[in-house]
Write an enzyme that holds these catalytic residues in place. Sequence first.
Site, PDB file in Angstrom:
ATOM      1  N   LYS A  22      -5.568  -7.368  -1.619  1.00 16.61           N
ATOM      2  CA  LYS A  22      -4.516  -7.243  -0.761  1.00 16.61           C
ATOM      3  C   LYS A  22      -3.566  -5.373  -0.492  1.00 16.61           C
ATOM      4  O   LYS A  22      -4.578  -5.643   0.217  1.00 16.61           O
ATOM      5  CB  LYS A  22      -3.275  -8.243  -0.826  1.00 16.61           C
ATOM      6  N   ASN A  23      -3.329  -5.031  -1.799  1.00 15.68           N
ATOM      7  CA  ASN A  23      -2.572  -3.845  -1.574  1.00 15.68           C
ATOM      8  C   ASN A  23      -3.533  -2.763  -1.466  1.00 15.68           C
ATOM      9  O   ASN A  23      -3.913  -1.925  -1.461  1.00 15.68           O
ATOM     10  CB  ASN A  23      -0.843  -4.165  -2.609  1.00 15.68           C
ATOM     11  N   ARG A  94       4.220  -4.438   6.984  1.00 13.20           N
ATOM     12  CA  ARG A  94       5.324  -2.905   6.201  1.00 13.20           C
ATOM     13  C   ARG A  94       3.543  -2.536   5.984  1.00 13.20           C
ATOM     14  O   ARG A  94       3.748  -0.670   6.021  1.00 13.20           O
ATOM     15  CB  ARG A  94       5.771  -2.932   4.844  1.00 13.20           C
ATOM     16  N   CYS A 118      13.288  -6.409   5.781  1.00 11.43           N
ATOM     17  CA  CYS A 118      12.478  -6.551   4.732  1.00 11.43           C
ATOM     18  C   CYS A 118      13.662  -7.203   3.489  1.00 11.43           C
ATOM     19  O   CYS A 118      14.117  -7.005   3.120  1.00 11.43           O
ATOM     20  CB  CYS A 118      11.790  -5.544   3.369  1.00 11.43           C
ATOM     21  N   ARG A 123      13.618  -0.244   1.609  1.00 10.97           N
ATOM     22  CA  ARG A 123      12.287   0.160   2.241  1.00 10.97           C
ATOM     23  C   ARG A 123      12.021   1.592   3.205  1.00 10.97           C
ATOM     24  O   ARG A 123      11.835   1.271   4.195  1.00 10.97           O
ATOM     25  CB  ARG A 123      11.446  -1.119   2.288  1.00 10.97           C
ATOM     26  N   ASP A 309       5.975  -6.560  -8.501  1.00 13.81           N
ATOM     27  CA  ASP A 309       5.781  -7.960  -8.048  1.00 13.81           C
ATOM     28  C   ASP A 309       5.195  -9.250  -8.635  1.00 13.81           C
ATOM     29  O   ASP A 309       4.538 -10.063  -7.956  1.00 13.81           O
ATOM     30  CB  ASP A 309       3.927  -7.480  -6.907  1.00 13.81           C
ATOM     31  N   ARG A 401       0.547 -15.162   3.252  1.00 12.82           N
ATOM     32  CA  ARG A 401      -0.470 -13.673   3.139  1.00 12.82           C
ATOM     33  C   ARG A 401      -0.794 -12.841   2.313  1.00 12.82           C
ATOM     34  O   ARG A 401      -0.768 -12.029   2.364  1.00 12.82           O
ATOM     35  CB  ARG A 401       1.609 -12.873   3.551  1.00 12.82           C
TER      36      ARG A 401
HETATM   37  N1  EPU Z   1      10.837   4.626  -1.485  1.00 13.47           N
HETATM   38  C1  EPU Z   1      11.601   5.836  -1.263  1.00 13.47           C
HETATM   39  N2  EPU Z   1      11.057   6.350   0.083  1.00 13.47           N
HETATM   40  C2  EPU Z   1      10.695   5.860   0.468  1.00 13.47           C
HETATM   41  C3  EPU Z   1       9.058   4.805   0.024  1.00 13.47           C
HETATM   42  C4  EPU Z   1       9.175   4.343  -1.222  1.00 13.47           C
HETATM   43  O1  EPU Z   1      12.999   5.406  -1.494  1.00 13.47           O
HETATM   44  O2  EPU Z   1       9.561   6.858   1.157  1.00 13.47           O
HETATM   45  C5  EPU Z   1      11.451   3.640  -2.494  1.00 13.47           C
HETATM   46  C6  EPU Z   1      11.405   2.114  -2.338  1.00 13.47           C
HETATM   47  O3  EPU Z   1      12.555   2.040  -1.562  1.00 13.47           O
HETATM   48  C7  EPU Z   1      10.992   1.260  -3.818  1.00 13.47           C
HETATM   49  C8  EPU Z   1      10.537   2.883  -4.066  1.00 13.47           C
HETATM   50  O4  EPU Z   1       9.992   4.077  -3.822  1.00 13.47           O
HETATM   51  O5  EPU Z   1      12.447   1.305  -4.386  1.00 13.47           O
HETATM   52  C9  EPU Z   1       8.513   2.069  -4.498  1.00 13.47           C
HETATM   53  O6  EPU Z   1       8.552   1.947  -2.985  1.00 13.47           O
HETATM   54  P1  EPU Z   1       7.072   2.293  -2.323  1.00 13.47           P
HETATM   55  O7  EPU Z   1       7.065   2.866  -1.797  1.00 13.47           O
HETATM   56  O8  EPU Z   1       5.927   2.506  -3.821  1.00 13.47           O
HETATM   57  O9  EPU Z   1       6.076   0.540  -2.487  1.00 13.47           O
HETATM   58  P2  EPU Z   1       5.837   0.235  -1.030  1.00 13.47           P
HETATM   59  O10 EPU Z   1       4.064   1.194  -0.895  1.00 13.47           O
HETATM   60  O11 EPU Z   1       6.608   0.188   0.348  1.00 13.47           O
HETATM   61  C10 EPU Z   1       3.842  -1.452  -2.141  1.00 13.47           C
HETATM   62  C11 EPU Z   1       4.058  -3.022  -1.836  1.00 13.47           C
HETATM   63  C12 EPU Z   1       4.901  -3.446  -2.466  1.00 13.47           C
HETATM   64  C13 EPU Z   1       5.084  -3.387  -4.300  1.00 13.47           C
HETATM   65  C14 EPU Z   1       4.770  -2.262  -4.397  1.00 13.47           C
HETATM   66  C15 EPU Z   1       5.849  -1.502  -5.541  1.00 13.47           C
HETATM   67  C16 EPU Z   1       1.577  -2.500  -0.130  1.00 13.47           C
HETATM   68  C17 EPU Z   1       0.792  -3.187   0.570  1.00 13.47           C
HETATM   69  N3  EPU Z   1       2.600  -3.404  -0.514  1.00 13.47           N
HETATM   70  O12 EPU Z   1       4.877  -1.407  -1.627  1.00 13.47           O
HETATM   71  O13 EPU Z   1       4.122  -4.818  -2.491  1.00 13.47           O
HETATM   72  O14 EPU Z   1       6.259  -4.024  -4.272  1.00 13.47           O
HETATM   73  O15 EPU Z   1       4.454  -1.113  -3.520  1.00 13.47           O
HETATM   74  O16 EPU Z   1       4.321  -2.177  -5.863  1.00 13.47           O
HETATM   75  O17 EPU Z   1       1.259  -2.094  -1.605  1.00 13.47           O
HETATM   76  C18 EPU Z   1       4.049  -7.314  -2.286  1.00 13.47           C
HETATM   77  O18 EPU Z   1       2.438  -7.335  -2.323  1.00 13.47           O
HETATM   78  O19 EPU Z   1       3.895  -8.628  -2.539  1.00 13.47           O
HETATM   79  C19 EPU Z   1       4.851  -5.970  -2.519  1.00 13.47           C
HETATM   80  C20 EPU Z   1       5.973  -5.993  -1.533  1.00 13.47           C
END
Ligand code: EPU
Length: 423
Positions: A22-23, A94, A118, A123, A309, A401
């Site tokens: 998915k991701n 998101r 969330c 996030r 995850d 999802r």
């Molecule tokens: N963060 C920041 N600033 C930003 C973006 C992120 O401080 O601008 C912080 C976040 O708060 C967190 C860390 O950086 O503490 C990592 O967040 P990341 O941006 O990597 O998460 P994401 O890209 O929003 C993806 C996956 C999530 C998974 C996370 C971490 C997708 C669609 N989602 O989210 O997946 O938990 O990476 O590996 O790729 C899930 O599938 O259940 C899910 C939540």
Amino acid sequence: MDALVVTGGRRLKGRVRASGAKNAALPIMAAAILADGPVRLKNVPNLADIRTMSRLLRELGVRVEREEKSGDLVLQNERPARVVAPYSIMRTMRAGFCVLGPLVARRGRAEVSLPGGCAIGDRPVDLHLKGMRALGAKVEVKHGYVFGSCRRLRGAEMYLGGPFGSTVTGTANVLMAAVLARGTTVIDCAACEPEVQDLARMLVKMGAGIRGIGSPRLLVEGVDRLSGAEHAVIPDRIEAGTFLLAAAATGGDVAVEGARWNDLFALVHLLREAGAEVEHLGDAVRVRAPRRLRSVDVTTLPFPGFPTDLQAQTAAMLAVADGISVITEKIYPDRFMHVAELNRMGAAIRKEGPAAVVHGPRRLSGAPVMASDLRASAALVVAALVAEGRTTVSRVYHLDRGYERLEQKLKRLGARVRRIKES
Ligand code: EPU
């Protein structure tokens, strides 16, 4: 609303195939905005989030069709090309925020709603915006929307690390913008997750110049245009990991086909430390677990560290392991919503700041439970498979999802699971 009814106590046994990730699929779908020709994607799972992303892309003037015969997803830009990603869609998923980079890079303008709240904690998207600004985009946040614009992005050096390390979708977003920028871009502290690597490989097939794929420093040589391409999405390491953890928790013997060994190292090591045997069988990963596992300490970290995850599902497995385990969350310090529900099933888990202390072994017993997010729901299913008696997991839409045909796959492994309608 649907619920899953699980009657626990059976060892999982057999083979199961991991679906597409998915991701990985979600940002790769957004990359279609960049393409001049059609994009054909194989191995895209049939999940609620994929349907939501399809809806968002259609809203933006991208034709998205699931070919009945092949199951492929075919995406193609159409006229009129629109640039508004509305809150009504963004609040449910998101990953939709990943259209920001492609829209600004290809269409010069974007109005993308900030994602909704969330259940797994704060996030922010500051790093996405930082990267876009570094590429020369004008970025403003007003009325809950991000307004981005630029005539032509220009390559830049940037550091995309935040307080919790790299960002997965932030790297994807900025990378998709940088591929069409004029000149060279260096993204430092880029996310190395297999899903980001898969996106980068897809972009290269479209004609992008990207080096350093899989490393924390991505070098991008901008090009003027990108073509369509065909790509098979990688198998879902989190789905695969969930099956391996469920199998281990039940003392089972399961081979997950399609699971990529190199994407699952951290989990393989944890399972071995806990006393399970884990084997690499070419196209599959097999786990064989004893009746009782041992406790292990685990810390979630960006890839190749242990994935956040899989944290909740691991907590469920460790609840029935012998001894005290400490689980530390270094990505989402508040991602412990599953703890209270697992404790209602008989687990003894104490939350201590960004960590959870799991006292095992406990005998779990079935109960009505519900979770607030996808992976927490998966953890309740893992616990339900081990628990004595019947568990009803409500709010199955969370599972839908991210897990394709979960109950069928579990049934094939010998679990007693059925889906019911709840009023
Ligand atoms: N963060 C920041 N600033 C930003 C973006 C992120 O401080 O601008 C912080 C976040 O708060 C967190 C860390 O950086 O503490 C990592 O967040 P990341 O941006 O990597 O998460 P994401 O890209 O929003 C993806 C996956 C999530 C998974 C996370 C971490 C997708 C669609 N989602 O989210 O997946 O938990 O990476 O590996 O790729 C899930 O599938 O259940 C899910 C939540």
